[in-house]
Design a protein around this motif. Structure first.
Motif, short mmCIF file in Angstrom:
data_model
loop_
_atom_site.label_atom_id
_atom_site.label_comp_id
_atom_site.label_asym_id
_atom_site.label_seq_id
_atom_site.Cartn_x
_atom_site.Cartn_y
_atom_site.Cartn_z
N SER A 3 17.62 -1.87 3.22
CA SER A 3 18.74 -1.21 2.55
C SER A 3 18.68 0.31 2.72
O SER A 3 19.72 0.96 2.76
N LEU A 4 17.48 0.87 2.82
CA LEU A 4 17.37 2.30 3.07
C LEU A 4 17.89 2.63 4.46
O LEU A 4 18.59 3.63 4.66
N VAL A 5 17.56 1.81 5.45
CA VAL A 5 18.05 2.02 6.81
C VAL A 5 19.58 2.01 6.82
O VAL A 5 20.22 2.89 7.40
N VAL A 6 20.16 1.02 6.17
CA VAL A 6 21.62 0.90 6.15
C VAL A 6 22.26 2.09 5.43
O VAL A 6 23.24 2.67 5.92
N SER A 7 21.73 2.47 4.28
CA SER A 7 22.34 3.57 3.53
C SER A 7 22.21 4.90 4.28
O SER A 7 23.17 5.66 4.35
N VAL A 8 21.05 5.17 4.86
CA VAL A 8 20.88 6.42 5.62
C VAL A 8 21.75 6.40 6.86
O VAL A 8 22.38 7.40 7.22
N ALA A 9 21.83 5.24 7.53
CA ALA A 9 22.66 5.14 8.73
C ALA A 9 24.14 5.34 8.40
O ALA A 9 24.86 6.02 9.14
N LEU A 10 24.60 4.77 7.29
CA LEU A 10 26.01 4.92 6.91
C LEU A 10 26.35 6.37 6.59
O LEU A 10 27.38 6.89 7.04
N VAL A 11 25.50 7.03 5.80
CA VAL A 11 25.75 8.43 5.46
C VAL A 11 25.70 9.29 6.72
O VAL A 11 26.56 10.16 6.93
N ARG A 62 0.84 -1.19 0.00
CA ARG A 62 0.00 0.00 0.00
C ARG A 62 0.88 1.24 0.00
O ARG A 62 1.92 1.29 0.65
N TYR A 63 0.46 2.24 -0.73
CA TYR A 63 1.20 3.49 -0.83
C TYR A 63 1.36 4.13 0.55
O TYR A 63 2.42 4.65 0.89
N VAL A 64 0.31 4.07 1.36
CA VAL A 64 0.36 4.64 2.71
C VAL A 64 1.39 3.90 3.55
O VAL A 64 2.17 4.53 4.28
N HIS A 65 1.43 2.58 3.45
CA HIS A 65 2.42 1.80 4.21
C HIS A 65 3.83 2.16 3.77
O HIS A 65 4.75 2.23 4.59
N HIS A 66 4.02 2.37 2.47
CA HIS A 66 5.33 2.75 1.95
C HIS A 66 5.78 4.08 2.56
O HIS A 66 6.94 4.23 2.96
N GLN A 67 4.88 5.06 2.63
CA GLN A 67 5.24 6.37 3.18
C GLN A 67 5.58 6.27 4.66
O GLN A 67 6.59 6.81 5.11
N PHE A 68 4.73 5.58 5.43
CA PHE A 68 4.95 5.51 6.87
C PHE A 68 6.14 4.63 7.24
O PHE A 68 6.79 4.87 8.26
N SER A 69 6.43 3.61 6.45
CA SER A 69 7.60 2.79 6.76
C SER A 69 8.89 3.57 6.54
O SER A 69 9.89 3.34 7.24
N ALA A 107 13.91 5.97 8.65
CA ALA A 107 14.78 7.12 8.93
C ALA A 107 14.99 7.27 10.43
O ALA A 107 16.10 7.58 10.89
N GLY A 108 13.96 7.04 11.22
CA GLY A 108 14.09 7.11 12.67
C GLY A 108 15.02 6.04 13.22
O GLY A 108 15.84 6.31 14.10
N VAL A 109 14.90 4.82 12.68
CA VAL A 109 15.78 3.73 13.11
C VAL A 109 17.23 4.06 12.79
O VAL A 109 18.13 3.83 13.60
N ALA A 110 17.47 4.62 11.61
CA ALA A 110 18.85 4.99 11.24
C ALA A 110 19.41 6.02 12.20
O ALA A 110 20.58 5.93 12.61
N ALA A 111 18.60 7.00 12.60
CA ALA A 111 19.08 8.02 13.54
C ALA A 111 19.32 7.42 14.92
O ALA A 111 20.32 7.75 15.59
#
Length: 174
Positions: free
Chosen positions: A99-107, A3-10, A15-19
């Motif tokens: 993979s988004l969590v890992v890439s944002v966390a690394l940067v 679902r598009y909504v699930h994609h946005q909220f996930s 991003a929060g997990v990466a921080a």
């Protein structure tokens, strides 16, 4: 299919997990940074501008202005949603992108360690935009009685300029 909504909220959760993952490392190595009122003001202005740009994106039909409203209205109706559409829990699970969590966390980690400890907040710039889009689409779906889906259905390819599928709102899905 998700679902598009699930994609946005996930993406907000990612991003929060990466921080949260990078903060102890950066603050442990560099120490806690000092905060002044100018930094807080600039951060709040940035959050407001990003949220406003997200609101503009879902409000306009023109892609030239960054609008996504036309994407919602031209979503391809699924011919057999019961066979294709996952359950709500499965859609949430599929929408999480490690993979988004890992890439944002690394940067964030590199920027926080090499430049400024506040670099860990880099990934948080995604949050206001995703909140605005997620809330808007949630209410848009309720108003129109359909659900919007991201994904690819081989039997029903998307046309040019189409990015989403739609299905009728079913009580067990929503």
């Amino acid at each position: 299919m998700v679902r598009y909504v699930h994609h946005q909220f996930s993406a907000i959760i990612e991003a929060g997990v990466a921080a949260v993952v990078t903060a102890p490392v950066v603050f442990g190595v560099r120490g806690l940074p000092q905060v002044d009122s100018k930094t807080v003001f600039v951060a709040l202005c940035l959050i407001g501008a990003i949220g406003f740009s997200g609101l503009l994106a879902v409000s306009f039909r023109s892609h030239w202005l960054g609008g996504q409203k036309n994407d919602f209205e031209t979503a391809v109706p699924l011919t057999d949603p019961e066979a294709i559409v996952p359950t709500s829990r499965e859609s949430m699970r599929r929408s999480f992108n490690g993979s988004l969590v890992v890439s944002v966390a690394l940067v964030s980690l590199v920027f926080g360690l090499l430049r400024d400890p506040w670099g860990i907040a880099w990934g948080l710039v995604f949050i206001p935009d995703r909140i605005v889009k997620g809330v808007y689409v949630f209410f848009w779906e309720r108003r129109h009685g359909i659900l919007l889906w991201r994904g690819n259905v081989e039997e029903q390819p998307l046309g040019k300029g189409q990015f989403l599928y739609s299905s009728p709102r079913i009580a067990t899905l929503g």
